[in-house]
Scaffold this active site. Structure first.
Site, short mmCIF file in Angstrom:
data_model
loop_
_atom_site.label_atom_id
_atom_site.label_comp_id
_atom_site.label_asym_id
_atom_site.label_seq_id
_atom_site.Cartn_x
_atom_site.Cartn_y
_atom_site.Cartn_z
N GLU A 139 4.25 -6.53 1.80
CA GLU A 139 3.74 -6.87 0.46
C GLU A 139 3.72 -5.66 -0.47
OE1 GLU A 139 -0.22 -8.31 1.14
OE2 GLU A 139 0.44 -10.05 2.28
N PRO A 140 4.84 -4.97 -0.65
CA PRO A 140 4.80 -3.81 -1.54
C PRO A 140 4.65 -4.26 -3.00
CG PRO A 140 7.07 -4.29 -0.95
CD PRO A 140 6.21 -5.25 -0.15
N CYS A 179 -13.12 3.13 -28.69
CA CYS A 179 -14.43 3.78 -28.88
C CYS A 179 -15.16 4.00 -27.56
CB CYS A 179 -15.27 2.95 -29.82
SG CYS A 179 -14.39 2.69 -31.36
N GLU A 180 -14.59 4.83 -26.72
CA GLU A 180 -15.19 5.20 -25.44
C GLU A 180 -14.67 6.58 -25.11
OE1 GLU A 180 -16.28 2.98 -22.52
OE2 GLU A 180 -16.11 1.05 -23.53
N ARG A 219 3.27 -1.53 -5.91
CA ARG A 219 3.48 -0.29 -6.64
C ARG A 219 4.83 0.37 -6.35
NH1 ARG A 219 -0.95 2.98 -7.86
NH2 ARG A 219 -2.04 1.88 -6.21
N GLY A 231 0.76 -1.25 0.00
CA GLY A 231 0.00 0.00 0.00
C GLY A 231 0.78 1.29 0.00
N ARG A 290 -5.51 3.03 -15.82
CA ARG A 290 -5.55 3.78 -14.57
C ARG A 290 -6.22 5.15 -14.68
NH1 ARG A 290 -2.02 5.19 -11.67
NH2 ARG A 290 -2.92 4.44 -9.73
N1 LLP Z 1 -1.33 -6.86 -0.63
C1 LLP Z 1 -2.65 -6.99 -0.91
C2 LLP Z 1 -3.43 -7.93 -0.13
C3 LLP Z 1 -3.24 -6.20 -1.91
O1 LLP Z 1 -4.54 -6.32 -2.17
C4 LLP Z 1 -2.44 -5.28 -2.65
C5 LLP Z 1 -3.01 -4.46 -3.70
C6 LLP Z 1 -1.06 -5.20 -2.33
C7 LLP Z 1 -0.55 -6.01 -1.32
C8 LLP Z 1 -0.12 -4.28 -3.05
O2 LLP Z 1 -0.47 -2.96 -2.86
P1 LLP Z 1 0.53 -1.82 -3.39
O3 LLP Z 1 1.80 -1.89 -2.58
O4 LLP Z 1 0.78 -2.06 -4.82
O5 LLP Z 1 -0.23 -0.58 -3.15
N2 LLP Z 1 -5.08 -1.16 -9.53
C9 LLP Z 1 -4.90 -0.16 -8.52
C10 LLP Z 1 -4.27 -0.71 -7.27
C11 LLP Z 1 -4.99 -1.93 -6.72
C12 LLP Z 1 -4.32 -2.51 -5.50
C13 LLP Z 1 -4.88 -3.81 -5.14
N3 LLP Z 1 -4.25 -4.49 -4.02
C14 LLP Z 1 -4.09 1.00 -9.12
O6 LLP Z 1 -3.74 0.95 -10.29
O7 LLP Z 1 -3.86 1.99 -8.43
#
Ligand code: LLP
Length: 436
Positions: A294-295, A364-365, A297, A257, A333
């Site tokens: 769990e990074p 086409c959107e 992004r 997150g 996104r």
């Molecule tokens: N762990 C779990 C359980 C998750 O559901 C997620 C992301 C992560 C880790 C990784 O989160 P991050 O570190 O990447 O923030 N498609 C959206 C983001 C969806 C995130 C879903 N879960 C976007 O493009 O912003």
């Protein structure tokens, strides 16, 4: 257009890879490779990733949590390219998966990492659980009592014990887009933290289940770190209660997150990771369980760009539209979250003058846009532009909408370029279909 954006000052501990997309000789490069060369060789649209930046971000995490036993389990969904999984796996990363498909990717990319896999997700199926049990993954992050029952049944069928953590919902608010916020009781994710203790007690009676950890994930693209501390504080007090109940809790999974900056403002990644680590340390207090992270992004977003060619520049009434060969199916996104991505010309313009335009794809959107009313250097058909910070949730969220083949992907390391995924062909697109 503020072209300084991509060649900004580097912060402490930053190497050139901190901003892999920079102008050299007025041409945008990824590491040492001009994007013009990549377009010639691989065509457009093309996803380009800097391997050094991904490694560097992973190492930042490793260093920031050095003081305690931890594993960085990269969230595969952010970018599930086998080449990236292998790159991270070889450096010692574990993986956070949410499907049997992602498990298979980890197996193909770096088999030894299977033992460092955590399996998240609100709706796991029996076959996915079976494959994960047979692969002897580290733990299942269980999101409902029903899932726990299914896990016990599958473990019994396979005569093994399943290590599990309950993913608790801490009811903590984190400021982010509502589609990617997950830590409030109104969300579908996790089990209310108030119910967790009783569920662990019940689970402890099953010989097929091993209470192993507690997990939490409050959402994605979270910039302020306080909510992470608040969530972990609640998890830590639950862990203390569980220990008093006799459960041998080994892991605390803090989820992912951590957000990045999608604007062109200077971004001090090491500082951001340090703040995050400090917030988690605060939440954990004296707790010494093995920390799982769990990074997604944060490790891959800024390493990637989507390179695209301008097809048409047209005026409708007062508006100017720059139509590119990439579209919402390649990078959804902006359409889905109104997300901002910097868009820069590959040839650095000699003047600072800009036009205001919508940068859109050919789909086409009307939702098929990358930017609206954006000041951008004046470009003409045939010019190349790059959408920055597209390494996370770019290709992994792509589709074949409008029967468009998905882009190719290349991994750049210094001067070296490796094709990570070839461009899809019409044959790929039509392969599963039947005409009877
Ligand atoms: N762990 C779990 C359980 C998750 O559901 C997620 C992301 C992560 C880790 C990784 O989160 P991050 O570190 O990447 O923030 N498609 C959206 C983001 C969806 C995130 C879903 N879960 C976007 O493009 O912003």
């Amino acid at each position: 257009m503020k072209t300084k954006t991509v060649a900004k000052k580097t912060a402490a501990r930053n190497t050139p890879a901190a901003r892999p997309f920079t102008y050299k000789n007025r041409t945008l490069h990824c590491d040492q490779v001009p994007l013009t060369t990549l377009a010639d060789q691989y065509g457009t649209p093309l996803y380009i990733y800097s391997a050094s930046q991904i490694s560097q971000r992973f190492q930042l995490f490793q260093q920031a949590f050095d003081a305690r036993p931890h594993s960085v389990c990269y969230a595969v969904k952010a970018n599930s390219s086998l080449a990236i999984l292998r790159l991270l796996g070889r450096q010692g990363a574990g993986f956070d998966i949410v499907s049997g498909g992602e498990l298979e990717r980890v197996r193909r990319a770096h088999k030894p990492a299977l033992k460092k896999v955590v399996f998240s997700g609100v709706g796991k199926q029996a076959w996915e659980i079976d494959t994960a049990l047979k692969s002897n993954i580290l733990q299942f992050n269980v999101e409902s009592e029903q899932e726990l029952d299914l896990l016990a049944a599958r473990a019994q069928a396979l005569k093994t014990r399943a290590r599990f953590a309950l993913r608790v919902n801490p009811d903590v608010f984190a400021e982010t887009h509502p589609y990617i916020s997950t830590g409030l009781s109104e969300h579908k994710f996790g089990i209310a933290i108030t119910q967790a203790r009783a569920i662990y007690r019940r689970a402890a009676r099953s010989r097929w289940l091993e209470p192993y950890g507690v997990s939490v994930h409050i959402g994605s693209q979270i910039r302020k770190v306080d909510p992470f501390a608040a969530a972990l504080e609640r998890v830590t007090s639950l862990v203390a209660e569980l220990r008093r109940d006799g459960r041998d809790i080994r892991t605390i999974d803090a989820g992912g997150g951590l957000g990045i900056d999608y604007s062109d403002a200077p971004f001090d990644a090491p500082h951001q990771v340090d703040r995050y680590a400090a917030a988690l340390a605060k939440g954990l207090a004296n707790e010494t369980a093995h920390l799982l992270l769990e990074p997604g992004r944060f490790l891959v977003a800024q390493a990637g760009a989507l390179l695209t060619r301008v097809l048409v520049v047209k005026k409708n009434g007062t508006k100017t539209f720059i139509i590119t060969d990439a579209a919402m199916n390649d990078l959804i996104r902006p359409a889905l979250y109104h997300a901002h991505h910097e868009i820069v010309p590959v040839r650095q313009p000699s003047s600072k003058s800009t036009i205001t335009a919508d940068i859109v794809g050919p789909v086409c959107e009307s939702g098929d846009f990358f930017a609206r009313d954006r000041a951008i250097a004046s470009v003409k058909p045939g010019d190349l532009v790059a959408l920055l910070d597209a390494g996370a949730y770019g290709l992994s969220l792509s589709s074949n909408y409008n029967s468009r083949p998905r882009p190719a992907e290349v991994l750049v390391e210094g001067e070296k370029v490796t094709l990570a995924r070839r461009r899809e062909t019409m044959r790929d697109l039509l392969a599963p279909e039947r005409l009877n």
